[in-house]
Motif scaffolding. Structure first.
Motif, PDB file in Angstrom:
ATOM      1  N   ALA A 176      47.718  39.551  40.341  1.00  9.56           N
ATOM      2  CA  ALA A 176      47.079  40.214  41.477  1.00  9.56           C
ATOM      3  C   ALA A 176      45.867  39.452  41.996  1.00  9.56           C
ATOM      4  N   GLY A 177      45.546  38.317  41.379  1.00 10.32           N
ATOM      5  CA  GLY A 177      44.462  37.484  41.869  1.00 10.32           C
ATOM      6  C   GLY A 177      43.146  37.699  41.158  1.00 10.32           C
ATOM      7  N   ALA A 178      42.187  36.852  41.488  1.00 10.20           N
ATOM      8  CA  ALA A 178      40.915  36.821  40.769  1.00 10.20           C
ATOM      9  C   ALA A 178      40.068  38.061  40.977  1.00 10.20           C
ATOM     10  N   ILE A 179      40.373  38.854  41.995  1.00 10.18           N
ATOM     11  CA  ILE A 179      39.644  40.101  42.234  1.00 10.18           C
ATOM     12  C   ILE A 179      40.367  41.277  41.590  1.00 10.18           C
ATOM     13  N   GLN A 180      41.667  41.387  41.847  1.00 11.20           N
ATOM     14  CA  GLN A 180      42.368  42.599  41.455  1.00 11.20           C
ATOM     15  C   GLN A 180      43.003  42.557  40.067  1.00 11.20           C
ATOM     16  N   SER A 181      43.248  41.379  39.509  1.00 10.96           N
ATOM     17  CA  SER A 181      43.726  41.354  38.124  1.00 10.96           C
ATOM     18  C   SER A 181      42.660  41.899  37.170  1.00 10.96           C
ATOM     19  N   PRO A 182      41.392  41.439  37.243  1.00  8.30           N
ATOM     20  CA  PRO A 182      40.381  42.052  36.376  1.00  8.30           C
ATOM     21  C   PRO A 182      40.119  43.508  36.708  1.00  8.30           C
ATOM     22  N   GLN A 183      40.227  43.860  37.999  1.00 11.08           N
ATOM     23  CA  GLN A 183      40.054  45.261  38.381  1.00 11.08           C
ATOM     24  C   GLN A 183      41.103  46.140  37.686  1.00 11.08           C
ATOM     25  N   LEU A 184      42.359  45.696  37.679  1.00  9.40           N
ATOM     26  CA  LEU A 184      43.423  46.474  37.048  1.00  9.40           C
ATOM     27  C   LEU A 184      43.214  46.570  35.541  1.00  9.40           C
ATOM     28  N   LEU A 185      42.764  45.499  34.915  1.00  7.25           N
ATOM     29  CA  LEU A 185      42.472  45.557  33.480  1.00  7.25           C
ATOM     30  C   LEU A 185      41.371  46.578  33.201  1.00  7.25           C
TER      31      LEU A 185
END
Length: 546
Positions: free
Chosen positions: A255-264
């Motif tokens: 999901a990219g550098a913004i939304q991958s960590p957001q989802l985690l």
């Protein structure tokens, strides 16, 4: 909730996600679900290279994020466009094909990431690449991701290249060859005058027709479903309903550098203090999730050209517009087939008191456009204009991505902390001076009527740094927020598996420990190609019980 089961669930159909879904579904017995929050890539502006100027501001295919106020940028919010459609950022980016420097990947391996040396990843670059020059040393000719030369020479770009030579930078015809340093024309992810996104490259009609691949668009991921410390599915919103899909093997966050960590973080994986403050039950404490944010800061110098040969001149005249259209329709060439930036340069800017380069390899990159506007993708100026953009290749500044609440549909806190280190500030100023030096060479002088930005009043280092703070913007390369490594702040291991969690990987630029020296789309594709081999190899061994 619906709960259909798949072997792999890929979250995000962007530069990496399309590769994962295509490659994993090559085996008919492997069932794959690809979730994309945006629509299908049907907009003609996606496929026309110069359509970048339209998609840059689209509410439909662009997340249109903004950073939080950055204290190092005089409190400004910086606009961060990110792709929200099949192909993700590869459907709206500037098309430039750059891998980075050999030393970038050797550095990743030196940090403890076995298997990520340049010699290790080169086969994956070659596998993905369909270069029009054909299979030649260091390049692939048969891969799905098409790479094309800019056919026609342009007087401004030729003058820029000659000007770079006059200050000691060699001419090059391949920034992805043995040596990155040099000035020349970029190669682009285009084919026959059209954009070649990863959706177009990897999700062809025959791939989409596979019975074992399901592609769901307008499917907004809300979180990873956990059972203990194992990922077992994904929750997502589609058509106003919350749905769930389950996995037999793995969830792959792309999901990219913004939304991958957001989802985690939304799923209870991240810094305990943040999760506690936001009311998210902690599944597994990983303090590095969302930290280590890096980006290339773009400083754009604008010039008025003394000759009416710029794209501004073409776009500001109906005759010019007609010519542009006919050139593309008849020959699939011209400015419409190229996009924005034609010329580039990788060089040393920052030097010590003896005039020697501070870094062993080039520390800045130029993007040279034969047009000018107030910002990337903006309306062109009414005069003949061109732009030289410069960026530091390996910034030291680090920011973060942090959820604001438990609401998965609320954009997270985005703080890049640009120019927060002395090295970054000095390099930014040196980069502006390097651009001015080229503009003042005998080769460029006949084309420079005046420097519009920063203008003649900005002369001291303090003046130029203030110009960088007031006008600097992203060049669209955020990364590092789920970084690879084996230390306490690493998020994924060298096989891109989330530490302490079974059945979950992150495969996108967020896994980069440090930014590569250049544009990030080609490296994202490489990472996905490499990840597929890892995923298949690991599937042959028993999964750990956590």
């Amino acid at each position: 909730m619906d709960a259909e089961e798949f072997d792999y669930i890929v979250v995000g159909a962007g530069s990496a996600g399309c590769v994962l879904a295509s490659r994993l579904s090559e085996k008919p017995e492997t069932r794959v679900l690809l979730l994309e929050a945006g629509p299908r890539d049907t907009s003609p502006w996606i496929h026309l290279p110069i359509g970048y100027g339209k998609t840059m501001w689209s509410n439909t295919v662009n997340w249109r994020f903004e950073t939080d106020p950055d204290p190092n940028m005089n409190g400004r919010r910086i606009y961060w466009p990110r792709g929200k459609t099949l192909g993700g950022c590869s459907s709206i980016n500037g098309l430039i094909y750059i891998r980075g420097q050999r030393e970038d990947y050797d550095h990743w391996a030196a940090l403890g990431n076995t298997g990520w040396r340049y010699d290790d990843v080169l086969p994956d670059f070659i596998k993905s690449e369909g270069n029009e020059r054909g299979p030649i040393p260091l390049h692939g000719g048969d891969g799905p991701l098409k790479v094309s030369d800019i056919g026609a020479k342009h007087a401004l770009i030729e003058a820029f290249i000659e000007g770079a030579q006059q200050i000691g930078v060699p001419r090059t015809d391949d920034f992805n060859g043995e040596r990155q340093e040099g000035a020349g024309y970029f190669q682009l992810n285009t084919h026959k005058g059209l954009r070649c996104s990863t959706a177009k490259a990897y999700l062809t009609a025959s791939v989409k027709a596979r019975s074992n691949l399901r592609i769901e668009t307008e499917a907004f991921a809300a979180g990873v479903v956990m059972e203990g410390r194992r990922a077992v599915g994904v929750r997502y919103r589609q058509g106003g309903r919350m749905k769930m899909a389950r996995t037999r093997a793995e969830v792959l966050l792309s999901a990219g550098a913004i939304q991958s960590p957001q989802l985690l973080q939304l799923s209870g994986i991240g810094p305990r203090t943040l999760l506690d403050a936001r009311g998210v039950p902690v599944v597994h404490e990983l303090p590095g999730v969302g930290e280590n944010l890096q980006d290339h800061l773009q400083i754009r110098l604008g010039f008025e050209c003394s000759k009416p040969i710029t794209t501004n001149d073409q776009l500001n005249s109906w005759v010019g517009q007609v010519r542009l259209g006919l050139e593309w329709l008849l020959h699939r060439s011209g400015a419409l087939a190229i996009g924005i930036n034609q010329g580039g340069c990788f060089m040393h800017a920052l030097r010590d008191e003896n005039g020697q380069p501070v870094t062993a390899t080039p520390d800045i990159q130029f993007h040279v456009a034969t047009l000018s506007a107030d910002m990337a993708g903006g309306k062109v100026h009414p005069y003949s204009g061109f732009t030289m953009s410069v960026c530091q290749l390996r910034p030291e500044s680090r920011g973060h991505i942090r959820i604001r609440s438990t609401d998965p549909f609320e954009p997270p806190e985005m703080q890049p902390n640009y120019l927060s280190t002395d090295l970054d500030r000095r390099t930014a100023v040196a980069a502006v001076r390097a651009a001015r030096a080229i503009a003042q060479t005998p080769a460029m002088r006949p084309y420079v009527k005046r420097e519009v930005k920063p203008g003649p009043d900005a002369q001291t280092d303090a003046d130029l740094l203030e110009f960088c703070r007031n006008t600097g913007a992203t060049i669209f390369h955020p990364g590092g927020t789920c970084r690879m490594g084996d230390d306490a702040l690493a998020v994924v291991d060298a096989r891109l598996r989330v530490h302490g969690i079974a059945g979950l990987r992150v495969v996108d630029c967020s896994a980069m420990p440090t930014l590569v020296s250049g544009n990030t789309n080609a490296p994202a594709v490489m990472m996905a190609e490499k990840a597929v081999d890892m995923i298949r190899a690991d599937a042959r061994t028993p999964a750990p019980v956590l």
